[in-house]
Design a protein around this motif. Structure first.
Motif, PDB file in Angstrom:
ATOM      1  N   LEU A  44      19.648  35.879 -33.227  1.00 11.26           N
ATOM      2  CA  LEU A  44      20.897  35.366 -33.716  1.00 11.26           C
ATOM      3  C   LEU A  44      20.657  33.809 -33.391  1.00 11.26           C
ATOM      4  O   LEU A  44      20.828  32.781 -34.201  1.00 11.26           O
ATOM      5  CB  LEU A  44      21.981  35.663 -33.306  1.00 11.26           C
ATOM      6  CG  LEU A  44      23.213  35.118 -34.130  1.00 11.26           C
ATOM      7  CD1 LEU A  44      23.109  35.296 -35.632  1.00 11.26           C
ATOM      8  CD2 LEU A  44      24.506  35.579 -33.652  1.00 11.26           C
ATOM      9  N   GLU A  45      20.187  33.536 -32.214  1.00  8.32           N
ATOM     10  CA  GLU A  45      20.115  32.309 -31.606  1.00  8.32           C
ATOM     11  C   GLU A  45      18.654  31.577 -31.964  1.00  8.32           C
ATOM     12  O   GLU A  45      18.756  30.461 -32.150  1.00  8.32           O
ATOM     13  CB  GLU A  45      20.198  32.295 -29.942  1.00  8.32           C
ATOM     14  CG  GLU A  45      21.460  32.660 -29.314  1.00  8.32           C
ATOM     15  CD  GLU A  45      22.592  31.631 -29.633  1.00  8.32           C
ATOM     16  OE1 GLU A  45      22.290  30.503 -30.054  1.00  8.32           O
ATOM     17  OE2 GLU A  45      23.756  31.995 -29.279  1.00  8.32           O
ATOM     18  N   PRO A 201      12.773  23.141 -27.940  1.00 13.32           N
ATOM     19  CA  PRO A 201      13.707  23.190 -26.762  1.00 13.32           C
ATOM     20  C   PRO A 201      15.064  23.704 -26.759  1.00 13.32           C
ATOM     21  O   PRO A 201      15.763  24.568 -26.117  1.00 13.32           O
ATOM     22  CB  PRO A 201      13.623  21.866 -26.343  1.00 13.32           C
ATOM     23  CG  PRO A 201      13.409  21.065 -27.599  1.00 13.32           C
ATOM     24  CD  PRO A 201      12.387  21.748 -28.262  1.00 13.32           C
ATOM     25  N   GLU A 202      15.764  23.485 -27.955  1.00 12.49           N
ATOM     26  CA  GLU A 202      17.152  23.907 -27.922  1.00 12.49           C
ATOM     27  C   GLU A 202      17.386  25.546 -28.322  1.00 12.49           C
ATOM     28  O   GLU A 202      18.177  26.234 -27.759  1.00 12.49           O
ATOM     29  CB  GLU A 202      17.980  23.053 -29.323  1.00 12.49           C
ATOM     30  CG  GLU A 202      18.008  21.692 -28.931  1.00 12.49           C
ATOM     31  CD  GLU A 202      18.739  21.077 -30.050  1.00 12.49           C
ATOM     32  OE1 GLU A 202      19.322  21.651 -30.965  1.00 12.49           O
ATOM     33  OE2 GLU A 202      18.991  19.888 -30.098  1.00 12.49           O
ATOM     34  N   GLU A 203      16.461  25.990 -29.230  1.00 11.18           N
ATOM     35  CA  GLU A 203      16.460  27.225 -29.695  1.00 11.18           C
ATOM     36  C   GLU A 203      16.268  28.249 -28.516  1.00 11.18           C
ATOM     37  O   GLU A 203      16.835  29.181 -28.102  1.00 11.18           O
ATOM     38  CB  GLU A 203      15.499  27.695 -30.634  1.00 11.18           C
ATOM     39  CG  GLU A 203      16.083  26.886 -32.124  1.00 11.18           C
ATOM     40  CD  GLU A 203      15.440  25.416 -32.326  1.00 11.18           C
ATOM     41  OE1 GLU A 203      15.107  24.695 -31.063  1.00 11.18           O
ATOM     42  OE2 GLU A 203      15.345  24.999 -33.384  1.00 11.18           O
ATOM     43  N   VAL A 204      14.780  28.015 -27.826  1.00 10.92           N
ATOM     44  CA  VAL A 204      14.474  28.395 -26.737  1.00 10.92           C
ATOM     45  C   VAL A 204      15.395  28.369 -25.575  1.00 10.92           C
ATOM     46  O   VAL A 204      15.638  29.449 -24.849  1.00 10.92           O
ATOM     47  CB  VAL A 204      12.947  28.179 -26.323  1.00 10.92           C
ATOM     48  CG1 VAL A 204      12.568  28.770 -24.917  1.00 10.92           C
ATOM     49  CG2 VAL A 204      12.099  28.238 -27.488  1.00 10.92           C
ATOM     50  N   GLY A 205      16.106  27.374 -25.432  1.00 12.72           N
ATOM     51  CA  GLY A 205      17.118  27.171 -24.419  1.00 12.72           C
ATOM     52  C   GLY A 205      18.191  28.044 -24.574  1.00 12.72           C
ATOM     53  O   GLY A 205      18.722  28.991 -23.654  1.00 12.72           O
ATOM     54  N   ARG A 209      19.379  31.324 -22.012  1.00 13.45           N
ATOM     55  CA  ARG A 209      20.746  31.435 -21.854  1.00 13.45           C
ATOM     56  C   ARG A 209      21.154  32.877 -21.907  1.00 13.45           C
ATOM     57  O   ARG A 209      21.984  33.357 -21.067  1.00 13.45           O
ATOM     58  CB  ARG A 209      21.658  30.451 -22.124  1.00 13.45           C
ATOM     59  CG  ARG A 209      21.727  29.192 -21.670  1.00 13.45           C
ATOM     60  CD  ARG A 209      22.803  28.215 -22.101  1.00 13.45           C
ATOM     61  NE  ARG A 209      22.624  27.883 -23.523  1.00 13.45           N
ATOM     62  CZ  ARG A 209      21.969  26.757 -24.072  1.00 13.45           C
ATOM     63  NH1 ARG A 209      20.982  26.155 -23.043  1.00 13.45           N
ATOM     64  NH2 ARG A 209      21.842  26.407 -25.301  1.00 13.45           N
ATOM     65  N   GLU A 210      20.846  33.644 -22.915  1.00 16.18           N
ATOM     66  CA  GLU A 210      21.202  34.828 -23.253  1.00 16.18           C
ATOM     67  C   GLU A 210      20.721  35.963 -22.320  1.00 16.18           C
ATOM     68  O   GLU A 210      21.201  36.673 -21.804  1.00 16.18           O
ATOM     69  CB  GLU A 210      20.666  35.416 -24.663  1.00 16.18           C
ATOM     70  CG  GLU A 210      21.641  34.568 -25.843  1.00 16.18           C
ATOM     71  CD  GLU A 210      22.919  35.131 -26.018  1.00 16.18           C
ATOM     72  OE1 GLU A 210      23.345  36.238 -25.296  1.00 16.18           O
ATOM     73  OE2 GLU A 210      23.678  34.557 -26.513  1.00 16.18           O
ATOM     74  N   TYR A 211      19.265  35.588 -21.871  1.00 16.88           N
ATOM     75  CA  TYR A 211      18.537  36.337 -20.831  1.00 16.88           C
ATOM     76  C   TYR A 211      19.490  36.132 -19.521  1.00 16.88           C
ATOM     77  O   TYR A 211      19.687  37.161 -18.582  1.00 16.88           O
ATOM     78  CB  TYR A 211      17.309  35.931 -20.476  1.00 16.88           C
ATOM     79  CG  TYR A 211      16.066  36.695 -21.539  1.00 16.88           C
ATOM     80  CD1 TYR A 211      15.749  37.997 -21.353  1.00 16.88           C
ATOM     81  CD2 TYR A 211      15.634  36.063 -22.713  1.00 16.88           C
ATOM     82  CE1 TYR A 211      14.969  38.669 -21.904  1.00 16.88           C
ATOM     83  CE2 TYR A 211      14.961  36.847 -23.390  1.00 16.88           C
ATOM     84  CZ  TYR A 211      14.369  37.874 -23.128  1.00 16.88           C
ATOM     85  OH  TYR A 211      13.334  38.701 -24.053  1.00 16.88           O
ATOM     86  N   LEU A 220      11.171  28.400 -17.696  1.00 23.68           N
ATOM     87  CA  LEU A 220      10.143  28.178 -18.713  1.00 23.68           C
ATOM     88  C   LEU A 220       9.358  26.715 -18.009  1.00 23.68           C
ATOM     89  O   LEU A 220       9.886  25.876 -17.514  1.00 23.68           O
ATOM     90  CB  LEU A 220      10.885  27.651 -20.022  1.00 23.68           C
ATOM     91  CG  LEU A 220      11.615  28.773 -20.443  1.00 23.68           C
ATOM     92  CD1 LEU A 220      12.381  28.323 -21.627  1.00 23.68           C
ATOM     93  CD2 LEU A 220      10.520  29.969 -20.991  1.00 23.68           C
ATOM     94  N   ARG A 221       8.287  26.825 -18.636  1.00 21.17           N
ATOM     95  CA  ARG A 221       7.355  25.817 -18.028  1.00 21.17           C
ATOM     96  C   ARG A 221       6.794  24.567 -18.726  1.00 21.17           C
ATOM     97  O   ARG A 221       6.439  24.846 -20.066  1.00 21.17           O
ATOM     98  CB  ARG A 221       6.099  26.160 -17.025  1.00 21.17           C
ATOM     99  CG  ARG A 221       6.693  27.034 -15.754  1.00 21.17           C
ATOM    100  CD  ARG A 221       5.572  27.965 -15.275  1.00 21.17           C
ATOM    101  NE  ARG A 221       5.997  28.321 -13.963  1.00 21.17           N
ATOM    102  CZ  ARG A 221       6.829  29.639 -13.680  1.00 21.17           C
ATOM    103  NH1 ARG A 221       7.205  30.172 -14.688  1.00 21.17           N
ATOM    104  NH2 ARG A 221       7.526  29.667 -12.425  1.00 21.17           N
ATOM    105  N   THR A 222       6.355  23.379 -18.501  1.00 21.05           N
ATOM    106  CA  THR A 222       5.828  22.322 -19.216  1.00 21.05           C
ATOM    107  C   THR A 222       4.129  22.527 -19.231  1.00 21.05           C
ATOM    108  O   THR A 222       3.737  23.426 -18.632  1.00 21.05           O
ATOM    109  CB  THR A 222       6.096  20.975 -18.623  1.00 21.05           C
ATOM    110  OG1 THR A 222       5.406  21.119 -17.406  1.00 21.05           O
ATOM    111  CG2 THR A 222       7.356  20.828 -18.622  1.00 21.05           C
ATOM    112  N   PHE A 223       3.670  21.724 -20.220  1.00 24.06           N
ATOM    113  CA  PHE A 223       2.213  22.085 -20.216  1.00 24.06           C
ATOM    114  C   PHE A 223       1.507  21.807 -18.874  1.00 24.06           C
ATOM    115  O   PHE A 223       0.589  22.406 -18.631  1.00 24.06           O
ATOM    116  CB  PHE A 223       1.395  20.965 -21.409  1.00 24.06           C
ATOM    117  CG  PHE A 223       0.074  20.990 -21.393  1.00 24.06           C
ATOM    118  CD1 PHE A 223      -0.683  22.154 -21.992  1.00 24.06           C
ATOM    119  CD2 PHE A 223      -0.660  20.365 -20.650  1.00 24.06           C
ATOM    120  CE1 PHE A 223      -1.876  22.165 -22.273  1.00 24.06           C
ATOM    121  CE2 PHE A 223      -2.100  20.108 -20.748  1.00 24.06           C
ATOM    122  CZ  PHE A 223      -2.489  21.276 -21.565  1.00 24.06           C
TER     123      PHE A 223
END
Length: 272
Positions: A44-45, A201-205, A209-211, A220-223
């Motif tokens: 849903l997120e 970033p917003e969606e994965v963030g 938060r759900e996890y 989560l990591r940057t390149f």
């Protein structure tokens, strides 16, 4: 045997688990109501989450096939295996080379209970399952099944797929991977997928938060942080890219946007 046929005291069915959430979202059957509730909330997120998870699994399959077909790798050490989902690594590798050998590692009781699906090797090859925590690399490398299945003098492909985002800074994920890779001989490979929030970033963030709300915090990591896992190794082309861009084979039917994928993938050779 499905999760629903397992003895109730073998696993905690009251709380969601990352492997079972993954299994649910990609269409498996080894999950419980808590996992389905969590998966539905996450989708849903971020509605692209199923696309992302399938792309990650497709990357694993392409990487293993590449290693077996083009690099001649006949030994695989898979860390954080998760719930068996065909084709598993040994099925892919042994379809190329029936004598291939695979060691699977996980510390989840459900994976242990379902591990028969991971050890159904060809007669020429061999597969083994080690119940161990990747936070303790010595427990993996010192396990009898590791020594009995893999030849330490021959190259090994270390596969670490979609797991290090559950290792926080205090766990030293780069150090853990390096301690698993260091004892392997020159000519071995590291294949990894690494969670990132750089493309959505917003969606994965929100998914993260759900996890976290269910006791599974994520890092989560940057390149640049993904690059650290491959320091001193020789990257195979195309290097570190989003998983759907790593040597696509044209078999996928989904239209995948960059914003749908929150995972870097790469394969690299140990040269010294």
């Amino acid at each position: 045997m499905s999760a629903h046929e397992l003895p109730a005291d073998r696993i905690d069915t009251s709380t969601a688990h990352s492997a079972r959430i993954y299994d649910y979202i990609i269409g498996g059957e080894d999950h419980y109501p808590a996992d389905r509730e969590a998966g539905d909330a996450m989708v849903l997120e971020w509605p692209a989450l199923p696309v992302h998870m399938r792309a990650n699994r497709d990357f694993m399959q392409r990487a293993v096939r590449y290693l077996a077909e083009e690099e001649g790798i006949r030994q695989f050490l898979d860390i954080g295996t998760g719930i068996p989902t065909s084709p598993n690594i040994h099925e892919i590798a042994q379809s190329v080379a029936p004598a291939a050998r695979v060691v699977y590692v996980d510390n989840d009781p459900l994976v242990l209970a379902l591990s028969q699906g991971l050890v159904s090797s060809t007669p020429e090859g061999k597969t083994s399952y080690i119940e161990a925590d990747m936070l303790d690399p010595a427990a993996v490398l010192d396990a009898p099944a590791f020594r009995e299945t893999l030849d330490p003098g021959e190259p090994v492909a270390l596969t670490v797929i979609a797991i290090v985002h559950f290792l926080l800074d205090e766990h030293d994920a780069v150090g853990i991977v390096r301690r698993l890779l260091d004892p392997l001989p020159v000519g071995s490979f590291l294949a990894m997928s690494i969670g990132t929030a750089e493309f959505a970033p917003e969606e994965v963030g929100r998914v993260a938060r759900e996890y976290a709300a269910r006791g599974m915090p994520m890092r989560l990591r940057t390149f640049a942080e993904a690059e650290e896992f491959f320091d001193g190794l020789e990257l195979v082309e195309p290097g570190i890219v989003q998983v759907h861009k790593w040597r696509p084979d044209g078999t996928g039917t989904e239209v995948i946007r960059d914003a749908d994928i929150a995972m870097y993938g790469a394969v690299a050779r140990k040269t010294g």
